[in-house]
Design an enzyme around this catalytic site. Structure first.
Site, short mmCIF file in Angstrom:
data_model
loop_
_atom_site.label_atom_id
_atom_site.label_comp_id
_atom_site.label_asym_id
_atom_site.label_seq_id
_atom_site.Cartn_x
_atom_site.Cartn_y
_atom_site.Cartn_z
N GLY A 54 1.31 -1.36 -0.12
CA GLY A 54 -0.30 0.53 -0.11
C GLY A 54 0.85 1.10 -0.13
O GLY A 54 2.28 0.84 -0.20
N CYS A 55 0.18 2.03 0.34
CA CYS A 55 0.78 3.83 0.32
C CYS A 55 2.16 3.13 0.84
O CYS A 55 2.29 3.00 2.87
CB CYS A 55 0.20 5.07 1.12
SG CYS A 55 0.81 6.26 1.92
#
Length: 234
Positions: A54-55
């Site tokens: 993810g981020c």
């Protein structure tokens, strides 16, 4: 959905903004999981691990609060140098994943323990090409190995967790050899520490650090190991 779009939407929603003041949960909840049955052999010298989940703001933030980590840098892996910039990677067409390069001291933390934190606290490894509000191949779950031993440990651990049915769905994390890692732009480094009250960070990422402290108390350090220590704010 890109983070910039999400932040604009959240900023316009008063109820959510109030909720961000005291974050109560992460977008993806932490899961208590067993330690790896297979781990890397103890060695000397600083080692490198590269993971994507993810981020990269939250991934970096968690490992910056992990004991034994010498440095954790946000960046891009899985694509070429020519397209390793945020705007291009955000199109989801470059093959990159937002990743974090982790330099660690194997005398203080093992590769297996890094993976345990990664699967438990950092992200949900059962989501394909997304994490929480972020959607796209650049947010995929991936482990980029730097040795055959890392590959063996990672694949064995995924099999162990799947066999134990720790998660409700199978793990989709891809394991592959690291070809290159490209550090992200300076403004992405230490983002969690520098912007703890930003809605996205407060809601999605601060709870991950809180879960690290709760579930891995022996591996948690209060003071983060930063890329740009001089820019840190208290």
């Amino acid at each position: 959905m890109r983070r910039s779009t999400l932040l604009s939407m959240l900023a316009a929603t008063t109820a959510l903004t109030l909720a961000f003041a005291v974050p109560s949960r992460a977008a993806e909840e932490a899961v208590v999981i067993p330690t790896p049955a297979v781990d890397a052999a103890p060695t000397s010298g600083i080692q490198t691990a590269v993971v994507a989940g993810g981020c990269f703001w939250g991934v970096q933030g968690v490992f910056q609060h992990t004991a034994g980590i010498v440095n954790a840098v946000s960046g891009y892996a899985g694509g070429t140098k020519a397209t390793a910039d945020y705007q291009t990677v955000s199109t989801g067409t470059t093959g990159h994943a937002e990743s974090v390069e982790i330099k660690y001291d194997p005398k203080k933390i093992s590769y297996g323990k890094i993976l345990q934190i990664y699967f438990s606290v950092v992200h949900d490894p059962t989501q394909l090409n997304r994490q929480g509000p972020d959607v796209g191949t650049q947010y995929r779950s991936a482990i980029f190995t730097t040795s055959e031993e890392q590959k063996k440990v990672a694949e064995a651990y995924i099999a162990q967790l799947n066999d134990a049915k720790v998660f409700k769905k199978p793990i989709v994390t891809k394991v592959g050899a690291l070809e290159a890692f490209y550090p992200a732009e300076a403004y992405h480094q230490d983002y969690l520490t520098l912007h703890p009250h930003q809605p996205y960070i407060a809601y999605n990422d601060i709870p991950k650090v809180e879960n690290l402290k709760k579930l891995f108390a022996d591996n948690y350090v209060e003071k983060p190991t930063l890329v740009n220590a001089s820019k840190a704010t208290n």
